[in-house]
Design an enzyme around this catalytic site. Structure first.
Site, PDB file in Angstrom:
ATOM      1  N   ASP A 238     -29.609   4.153 -30.394  1.00  0.00           N
ATOM      2  CA  ASP A 238     -30.826   4.852 -29.909  1.00  0.00           C
ATOM      3  C   ASP A 238     -32.076   4.089 -30.326  1.00  0.00           C
ATOM      4  OD1 ASP A 238     -32.571   6.697 -28.905  1.00  0.00           O
ATOM      5  OD2 ASP A 238     -32.156   8.242 -30.402  1.00  0.00           O
ATOM      6  N   GLU A 273     -39.811   8.478 -29.206  1.00  0.00           N
ATOM      7  CA  GLU A 273     -39.215   9.382 -30.213  1.00  0.00           C
ATOM      8  C   GLU A 273     -40.201  10.423 -30.746  1.00  0.00           C
ATOM      9  OE1 GLU A 273     -36.175   9.604 -30.736  1.00  0.00           O
ATOM     10  OE2 GLU A 273     -35.149   7.680 -30.652  1.00  0.00           O
TER      11      GLU A 273
HETATM   12  N1  BES Z   1     -31.985   9.203 -27.085  1.00  0.00           N
HETATM   13  C1  BES Z   1     -32.518  10.456 -27.473  1.00  0.00           C
HETATM   14  C2  BES Z   1     -32.117  11.574 -26.516  1.00  0.00           C
HETATM   15  C3  BES Z   1     -30.696  12.025 -26.605  1.00  0.00           C
HETATM   16  C4  BES Z   1     -30.057  12.209 -27.830  1.00  0.00           C
HETATM   17  C5  BES Z   1     -30.032  12.344 -25.456  1.00  0.00           C
HETATM   18  C6  BES Z   1     -28.745  12.657 -27.855  1.00  0.00           C
HETATM   19  C7  BES Z   1     -28.733  12.814 -25.485  1.00  0.00           C
HETATM   20  C8  BES Z   1     -28.085  12.946 -26.696  1.00  0.00           C
HETATM   21  C9  BES Z   1     -34.050  10.390 -27.499  1.00  0.00           C
HETATM   22  O1  BES Z   1     -34.513   9.181 -28.030  1.00  0.00           O
HETATM   23  C10 BES Z   1     -34.551  11.504 -28.364  1.00  0.00           C
HETATM   24  O2  BES Z   1     -34.273  11.513 -29.550  1.00  0.00           O
HETATM   25  N2  BES Z   1     -35.251  12.465 -27.781  1.00  0.00           N
HETATM   26  C11 BES Z   1     -35.738  13.573 -28.506  1.00  0.00           C
HETATM   27  C12 BES Z   1     -36.754  14.329 -27.693  1.00  0.00           C
HETATM   28  C13 BES Z   1     -38.044  13.576 -27.471  1.00  0.00           C
HETATM   29  C14 BES Z   1     -38.942  14.321 -26.526  1.00  0.00           C
HETATM   30  C15 BES Z   1     -38.766  13.312 -28.783  1.00  0.00           C
HETATM   31  C16 BES Z   1     -34.597  14.533 -28.803  1.00  0.00           C
HETATM   32  O3  BES Z   1     -33.586  14.541 -28.107  1.00  0.00           O
HETATM   33  O4  BES Z   1     -34.736  15.307 -29.754  1.00  0.00           O
HETATM   34 ZN    ZN Z   2     -33.403   7.585 -27.475  1.00  0.00          ZN
END
Ligand code: BES
Ligand code: ZN
Length: 409
Positions: A238, A273
């Site tokens: 990630d 993030e």
């Molecule tokens: N890559 C993640 C999203 C993710 C995590 C999708 C696990 C599916 C499974 C992304 O970088 C992330 O962490 N997004 C945040 C939300 C964002 C609006 C800060 C999250 O999922 O909490």
């Molecule tokens: Zn991500």
């Protein structure tokens, strides 16, 4: 397949039957819809159709919202609308077919560009570039992906406000620039954000037209809650994996000498993030300046093989038609690779920024959400979690190359 698309394709099917010379009346031709159908479309395409394609005065504008209009059109017009959309508008030329005025009104009222982005139909989801695609996907090299993941995760973190988060983006800028240095149609820029230090990186391979295909993911990483500026956040999965996948797609397209019809843009977003900040700024700017983004591919987490499905297409905040198109691409070009649908349940990555601005986006993901890599956002998100390989990510690189070439032509 959603209902609207189903109607659309069943219409095309009946249409093609009659086009091949069967002797039926107009009434029969349109037995699914009546002689007239209702479509919702961008206001500009509605206007354009009325002015330029209304020779026998049978197109009628019924209602307009701030962005989309309802039109009553002869069923035969739907085919033509596809071409008008394609030739003159692209993004704004998408349209939805409705079986009744009431359905169209529901669409107009919910009429958020979000729903529009999700459901509009283009006529260019055709798969017919077999020769080029087959040759190009054979060039995907897992070692390159591994190398990029290792390099990016060697920074202590890639936090949007840390020095190392700035440095890692500078490294990516130099690397992308170097990849394209032999081509005069290629350029890279640092997209500066007013409110924080980390830039987004945007590379452009200029096409013959101004239609734009966007491929990208977020470059930042994060771990912990306190002291995020100095916390260890390798973010290998990630999302070094998505950036490495994007970089490999770009390398192949550049080095193969492929000259795109459409303009290809590769993006490494800052500050995802902390709330999709980088991509939101970019998508807003593209909307404001009326850029014709015809498709967005979001690569965020591609290298942890956690489900029985290889590629999970997130259904929320994405475009149904484009998702199906990607599914068909996987079926055709990636034998043995399985795919299915899943959901994030919220605006989990940068595809949502594009979707909110009305652009068709897709997010092919490494696993079902609950089976995804559980070490993300910790100091243990390293490539060793994926067996020090990029076996999973290379499927996404192949899919991405095929997506670009098939959407391009
Ligand atoms: N890559 C993640 C999203 C993710 C995590 C999708 C696990 C599916 C499974 C992304 O970088 C992330 O962490 N997004 C945040 C939300 C964002 C609006 C800060 C999250 O999922 O909490
Ligand atoms: Zn991500």
């Amino acid at each position: 397949m959603n209902h609207t698309l189903l109607l659309f394709f069943s219409y095309l099917f009946t249409q093609s039957l009659f086009a091949s010379g069967h002797n039926h009346t107009d009434h029969n031709i349109n037995k699914n819809f009546g002689d007239y159908v209702y479509i919702t479309t961008g206001n500009d395409m509605a206007q354009f159709s009325l002015e330029k394609h209304n020779k026998i005065n049978d197109l009628e504008l019924l209602e307009s919202g701030s962005e989309i209009s309802i039109m009553r059109v002869p069923a035969q017009f739907v085919n033509e609308a596809g071409h008008i959309a394609h030739e003159s508008f692209n993004r704004c030329g998408g349209f939805m077919l409705h079986k009744s005025l009431k359905d169209a009104q529901v669409e107009l009222e919910s009429g958020a560009s979000r729903s529009f982005a999700k459901n509009m139909v283009f006529d260019d989801y055709q798969i017919n570039q077999e020769k080029t695609v087959t040759a190009m996907i054979s060039l995907v090299n897992e070692e390159n992906i591994i190398e990029t993941i290792k390099k990016l995760s060697s920074y202590r973190n890639r936090y949007y406000q840390s020095k190392t988060g700035v440095k890692s983006q500078n490294w990516l800028f130099d690397t992308w620039k170097d990849l394209g240095k032999s081509r005069s149609d290629f350029s890279v820029k640092k997209w500066q954000h007013a409110d924080w230090k980390q830039d987004s990186i945007v590379a452009t391979l200029k096409g013959k037209t101004d239609d734009i295909i966007v491929i990208g993911g977020h470059a930042d990483s994060v771990a912990g809650w306190l002291g995020r500026k100095i916390a260890k956040a390798p973010g290998a999965d990630d999302n070094a994996s998505g950036i490495a996948t994007t970089t490999e797609i770009m390398r192949i397209i550049i080095e193969s000498g492929y000259q795109p019809e459409k303009t290809l843009m590769f993006m490494a977003y800052a500050a995802e993030e902390v709330g999709l900040l980088g991509s939101r700024e970019i998508a807003k700017e593209f909307k404001k300046t009326e850029k014709n983004v015809v498709g967005v591919l979001q690569l965020d987490m591609t290298n942890f093989n956690g489900s029985d499905l290889d590629i999970v297409l997130m259904k929320d905040f994405t475009n149904n038609g484009q998702n199906e198109f990607i599914g068909k691409i996987v079926d055709k070009y990636l034998p043995g690779v399985s795919w299915g649908y899943g959901r994030c349940g919220y605006a989990c990555s940068d595809h949502a920024s594009w979707n909110s601005q009305g652009f068709p986006a897709s997010m092919p993901f490494e696993a079902r959400k609950f089976e995804a890599n559980s070490r993300i956002h910790t100091s243990r998100d390293t490539i060793s979690r994926s067996g020090n390989s990029a076996e999973h990510a290379q499927k996404f690189a192949k899919m991405g190359v095929a997506f670009v070439i098939e959407l391009d032509f």
